[in-house]
Design a protein around this motif. Structure first.
Motif, PDB file in Angstrom:
ATOM      1  N   GLY A  19    -120.800  48.664 -11.033  1.00 53.51           N
ATOM      2  CA  GLY A  19    -122.043  48.102 -10.533  1.00 53.51           C
ATOM      3  C   GLY A  19    -122.433  46.831 -11.262  1.00 53.51           C
ATOM      4  N   TYR A  20    -122.249  46.822 -12.574  1.00 52.74           N
ATOM      5  CA  TYR A  20    -122.549  45.621 -13.345  1.00 52.74           C
ATOM      6  C   TYR A  20    -121.603  44.481 -12.976  1.00 52.74           C
ATOM      7  CZ  TYR A  20    -126.261  47.077 -16.507  1.00 52.74           C
ATOM      8  OH  TYR A  20    -127.471  47.431 -17.013  1.00 52.74           O
ATOM      9  N   ARG A  21    -120.339  44.816 -12.792  1.00 51.97           N
ATOM     10  CA  ARG A  21    -119.378  43.765 -12.455  1.00 51.97           C
ATOM     11  C   ARG A  21    -119.696  43.168 -11.083  1.00 51.97           C
ATOM     12  NH1 ARG A  21    -115.121  42.254 -14.844  1.00 51.97           N
ATOM     13  NH2 ARG A  21    -115.261  44.041 -16.246  1.00 51.97           N
ATOM     14  N   ALA A  22    -120.079  44.009 -10.145  1.00 53.68           N
ATOM     15  CA  ALA A  22    -120.418  43.516  -8.810  1.00 53.68           C
ATOM     16  C   ALA A  22    -121.625  42.588  -8.855  1.00 53.68           C
ATOM     17  CB  ALA A  22    -120.693  44.702  -7.877  1.00 53.68           C
ATOM     18  N   ALA A  23    -122.633  42.957  -9.662  1.00 50.23           N
ATOM     19  CA  ALA A  23    -123.875  42.181  -9.704  1.00 50.23           C
ATOM     20  C   ALA A  23    -123.728  40.883 -10.476  1.00 50.23           C
ATOM     21  CB  ALA A  23    -124.993  43.027 -10.310  1.00 50.23           C
ATOM     22  N   TYR A  24    -123.072  40.930 -11.616  1.00 52.10           N
ATOM     23  CA  TYR A  24    -123.117  39.786 -12.526  1.00 52.10           C
ATOM     24  C   TYR A  24    -121.879  38.900 -12.483  1.00 52.10           C
ATOM     25  CZ  TYR A  24    -127.079  42.446 -14.125  1.00 52.10           C
ATOM     26  OH  TYR A  24    -128.261  43.151 -14.149  1.00 52.10           O
ATOM     27  N   VAL A  25    -120.723  39.470 -12.213  1.00 54.72           N
ATOM     28  CA  VAL A  25    -119.499  38.657 -12.146  1.00 54.72           C
ATOM     29  C   VAL A  25    -119.185  38.284 -10.705  1.00 54.72           C
ATOM     30  CG1 VAL A  25    -117.031  38.564 -12.653  1.00 54.72           C
ATOM     31  CG2 VAL A  25    -118.591  39.690 -14.261  1.00 54.72           C
TER      32      VAL A  25
ATOM     33  N   GLN B 231    -119.424  33.692 -19.557  1.00 51.79           N
ATOM     34  CA  GLN B 231    -118.310  32.749 -19.635  1.00 51.79           C
ATOM     35  C   GLN B 231    -118.002  32.134 -18.273  1.00 51.79           C
ATOM     36  OE1 GLN B 231    -116.655  31.499 -22.408  1.00 51.79           O
ATOM     37  NE2 GLN B 231    -118.473  32.470 -23.281  1.00 51.79           N
ATOM     38  N   LEU B 232    -118.149  32.925 -17.219  1.00 52.20           N
ATOM     39  CA  LEU B 232    -117.954  32.402 -15.873  1.00 52.20           C
ATOM     40  C   LEU B 232    -118.959  31.291 -15.593  1.00 52.20           C
ATOM     41  CD1 LEU B 232    -116.640  32.560 -13.048  1.00 52.20           C
ATOM     42  CD2 LEU B 232    -118.273  34.383 -12.494  1.00 52.20           C
ATOM     43  N   ALA B 233    -120.204  31.511 -15.987  1.00 50.65           N
ATOM     44  CA  ALA B 233    -121.240  30.495 -15.785  1.00 50.65           C
ATOM     45  C   ALA B 233    -120.952  29.246 -16.609  1.00 50.65           C
ATOM     46  CB  ALA B 233    -122.613  31.067 -16.146  1.00 50.65           C
ATOM     47  N   LEU B 234    -120.584  29.427 -17.878  1.00 54.76           N
ATOM     48  CA  LEU B 234    -120.372  28.286 -18.770  1.00 54.76           C
ATOM     49  C   LEU B 234    -119.143  27.469 -18.385  1.00 54.76           C
ATOM     50  CD1 LEU B 234    -121.236  30.027 -22.163  1.00 54.76           C
ATOM     51  CD2 LEU B 234    -122.584  28.260 -21.009  1.00 54.76           C
ATOM     52  N   LYS B 235    -118.200  28.110 -17.701  1.00 53.42           N
ATOM     53  CA  LYS B 235    -116.968  27.415 -17.305  1.00 53.42           C
ATOM     54  C   LYS B 235    -116.963  27.062 -15.815  1.00 53.42           C
ATOM     55  CE  LYS B 235    -114.242  29.703 -20.915  1.00 53.42           C
ATOM     56  NZ  LYS B 235    -113.129  30.648 -21.216  1.00 53.42           N
TER      57      LYS B 235
ATOM     58  N   SER C 158    -126.905  27.036 -18.911  1.00 48.14           N
ATOM     59  CA  SER C 158    -127.564  27.664 -20.060  1.00 48.14           C
ATOM     60  C   SER C 158    -127.711  29.142 -19.766  1.00 48.14           C
ATOM     61  CB  SER C 158    -128.948  27.053 -20.314  1.00 48.14           C
ATOM     62  OG  SER C 158    -128.847  25.712 -20.751  1.00 48.14           O
ATOM     63  N   ILE C 159    -127.425  29.946 -20.764  1.00 42.94           N
ATOM     64  CA  ILE C 159    -127.550  31.396 -20.661  1.00 42.94           C
ATOM     65  C   ILE C 159    -128.900  31.808 -21.237  1.00 42.94           C
ATOM     66  CG2 ILE C 159    -126.498  33.602 -21.256  1.00 42.94           C
ATOM     67  CD1 ILE C 159    -124.727  31.663 -19.550  1.00 42.94           C
ATOM     68  N   VAL C 160    -129.618  32.662 -20.520  1.00 47.09           N
ATOM     69  CA  VAL C 160    -130.906  33.168 -20.995  1.00 47.09           C
ATOM     70  C   VAL C 160    -130.756  34.668 -21.227  1.00 47.09           C
ATOM     71  CG1 VAL C 160    -133.378  33.328 -20.574  1.00 47.09           C
ATOM     72  CG2 VAL C 160    -132.083  31.410 -19.626  1.00 47.09           C
ATOM     73  N   ARG C 161    -130.665  35.056 -22.492  1.00 46.88           N
ATOM     74  CA  ARG C 161    -130.474  36.472 -22.838  1.00 46.88           C
ATOM     75  C   ARG C 161    -131.840  37.126 -23.020  1.00 46.88           C
ATOM     76  NH1 ARG C 161    -125.610  35.272 -27.224  1.00 46.88           N
ATOM     77  NH2 ARG C 161    -123.903  35.125 -25.685  1.00 46.88           N
ATOM     78  N   LEU C 162    -132.292  37.811 -21.981  1.00 40.74           N
ATOM     79  CA  LEU C 162    -133.592  38.460 -22.025  1.00 40.74           C
ATOM     80  C   LEU C 162    -133.497  39.799 -22.733  1.00 40.74           C
ATOM     81  CD1 LEU C 162    -134.908  37.744 -18.406  1.00 40.74           C
ATOM     82  CD2 LEU C 162    -135.399  36.474 -20.512  1.00 40.74           C
ATOM     83  N   THR C 163    -134.545  40.138 -23.453  1.00 38.20           N
ATOM     84  CA  THR C 163    -134.637  41.444 -24.095  1.00 38.20           C
ATOM     85  C   THR C 163    -135.353  42.404 -23.141  1.00 38.20           C
ATOM     86  OG1 THR C 163    -136.677  40.771 -25.196  1.00 38.20           O
ATOM     87  CG2 THR C 163    -134.623  40.390 -26.380  1.00 38.20           C
ATOM     88  N   GLY C 164    -135.833  43.535 -23.637  1.00 34.97           N
ATOM     89  CA  GLY C 164    -136.412  44.552 -22.770  1.00 34.97           C
ATOM     90  C   GLY C 164    -137.607  44.025 -21.980  1.00 34.97           C
ATOM     91  N   ILE C 165    -137.421  43.861 -20.677  1.00 34.04           N
ATOM     92  CA  ILE C 165    -138.478  43.313 -19.832  1.00 34.04           C
ATOM     93  C   ILE C 165    -139.458  44.428 -19.471  1.00 34.04           C
ATOM     94  CG2 ILE C 165    -138.998  42.070 -17.710  1.00 34.04           C
ATOM     95  CD1 ILE C 165    -136.042  41.182 -17.669  1.00 34.04           C
ATOM     96  N   TYR C 166    -140.756  44.137 -19.622  1.00 34.55           N
ATOM     97  CA  TYR C 166    -141.772  45.091 -19.198  1.00 34.55           C
ATOM     98  C   TYR C 166    -142.857  44.337 -18.450  1.00 34.55           C
ATOM     99  CZ  TYR C 166    -144.869  43.466 -22.961  1.00 34.55           C
ATOM    100  OH  TYR C 166    -145.674  42.707 -23.766  1.00 34.55           O
ATOM    101  N   GLY C 167    -143.691  45.072 -17.759  1.00 36.78           N
ATOM    102  CA  GLY C 167    -144.748  44.466 -16.967  1.00 36.78           C
ATOM    103  C   GLY C 167    -145.155  45.433 -15.873  1.00 36.78           C
ATOM    104  N   PRO C 168    -146.048  45.029 -14.980  1.00 35.45           N
ATOM    105  CA  PRO C 168    -146.438  45.901 -13.872  1.00 35.45           C
ATOM    106  C   PRO C 168    -145.218  46.363 -13.076  1.00 35.45           C
ATOM    107  CG  PRO C 168    -147.872  43.978 -13.980  1.00 35.45           C
ATOM    108  CD  PRO C 168    -146.754  43.738 -14.963  1.00 35.45           C
TER     109      PRO C 168
END
Length: 285
Positions: free
Chosen positions: A80-86, A144-148, A154-164
């Motif tokens: 699932g992660y590979r499908a979404a992000y790669v 790496q796919l994005a950078l190449k 630019s990569i934005v490494r978000l930490t634990g997202i919270y909110g409504p």
């Protein structure tokens, strides 16, 4: 000067918050998601599926000045992660190429899961990214796919997202959640509005000609021990009874630094969990 255009691929919660901020700043915003009826007013809908290699029929024809890839996995396993992000990113890059579109910059939304530190260490963008689990490893591959990609990225490494709507911890505390206190288990978080605000800051900086770094960490000013967060929420919510045994859902313990993002001029609206959770509980966000 014409309005800059941005395509937000995976325009869900954080992407929609980013879209709203950019619209207010005069940007032309295209949002790609399956159900475009859920996009904020003013966003030009691109009805499409990142998991499908077929280009959406409503793909923008003109210039795409900026691309924000902000997908979310629907299946929380390695496939699932590979499908979404790669694979999803591969599809979007192919669609851009089909239309001869070369954005000025690509922002790829990643995760602090790429860091495997477990002993409360301070982590910044220069720290070793040696992921402990499949989610971090797949994220590193996608980064790496994005950078190449041939597009400045630019990569934005978000930490634990919270909110409504992202209130798992609040629910657990109300149910009597109890966590280990010794050794402290450090957690990092960012309010969804601040995650969007950081990306807007990066886009505006690039538009002004500011040289951006390859990686930014998206985190508030005050990483905190999970026990401290739970204790504060108990008091705020008036919870007086909790479980006899510790229960910790997550592994790892690190403290992420936002110094690089703040040096660019970004300031979180919710500098710690206290301001952020108070805003949620008081209905102010």
């Amino acid at each position: 000067m014409s309005a800059p255009t941005v395509l937000i691929a995976g325009c869900g919660d954080v992407g929609s918050r980013l879209a709203t901020q950019l619209l207010a700043a005069g940007w032309e915003v295209h949002g790609l998601r399956r159900d475009v009826s859920r996009l904020p007013k003013g966003v030009i809908g691109v009805a499409g599926d990142l998991f499908n290699k077929d280009c959406p029929d409503t793909w923008p024809i003109g210039a795409v000045d900026y691309l924000v890839y902000c997908a979310a996995a629907t299946d929380h396993d390695e496939a699932g992660y590979r499908a979404a992000y790669v694979q999803g990113l591969e599809h979007v890059l192919e669609w851009l190429d089909d239309y001869g579109q070369v954005p000025n910059r690509l922002l790829f939304v990643s995760s602090s899961s790429v860091y495997g530190q477990q002993n409360g260490e301070w982590v910044d963008e220069a720290s070793p990214a040696v992921a402990a689990g499949y989610s971090g490893r797949v994220m590193l591959e996608a980064e790496q796919l994005a950078l190449k990609s041939g597009i400045p990225a630019s990569i934005v490494r978000l930490t634990g997202i919270y909110g409504p709507g992202r209130e798992w911890l609040l629910t657990q505390v109300r149910r009597g959640y109890r966590v280990v206190t010794d050794p402290p288990l450090y957690a990092n978080r960012i309010h969804a509005d601040d995650a969007a605000g950081l990306m807007a800051c990066l886009l505006e900086a690039d538009r002004r000609g500011v040289a951006l770094d390859d990686v930014y960490i998206g985190v508030d000013d005050a990483p905190a021990a999970l026990a401290d967060v739970v204790g504060w929420l108990r008091e705020y919510l008036g919870v007086t009874e909790w479980a006899d045994d510790d229960s910790v859902r997550r592994t790892g313990s690190k403290r992420c630094s936002n110094a690089r993002a703040k040096a660019l001029g970004w300031t979180p609206k919710y500098p710690s969990f206290r301001e952020g959770y108070a805003a949620i509980l008081e209905g102010r966000c």
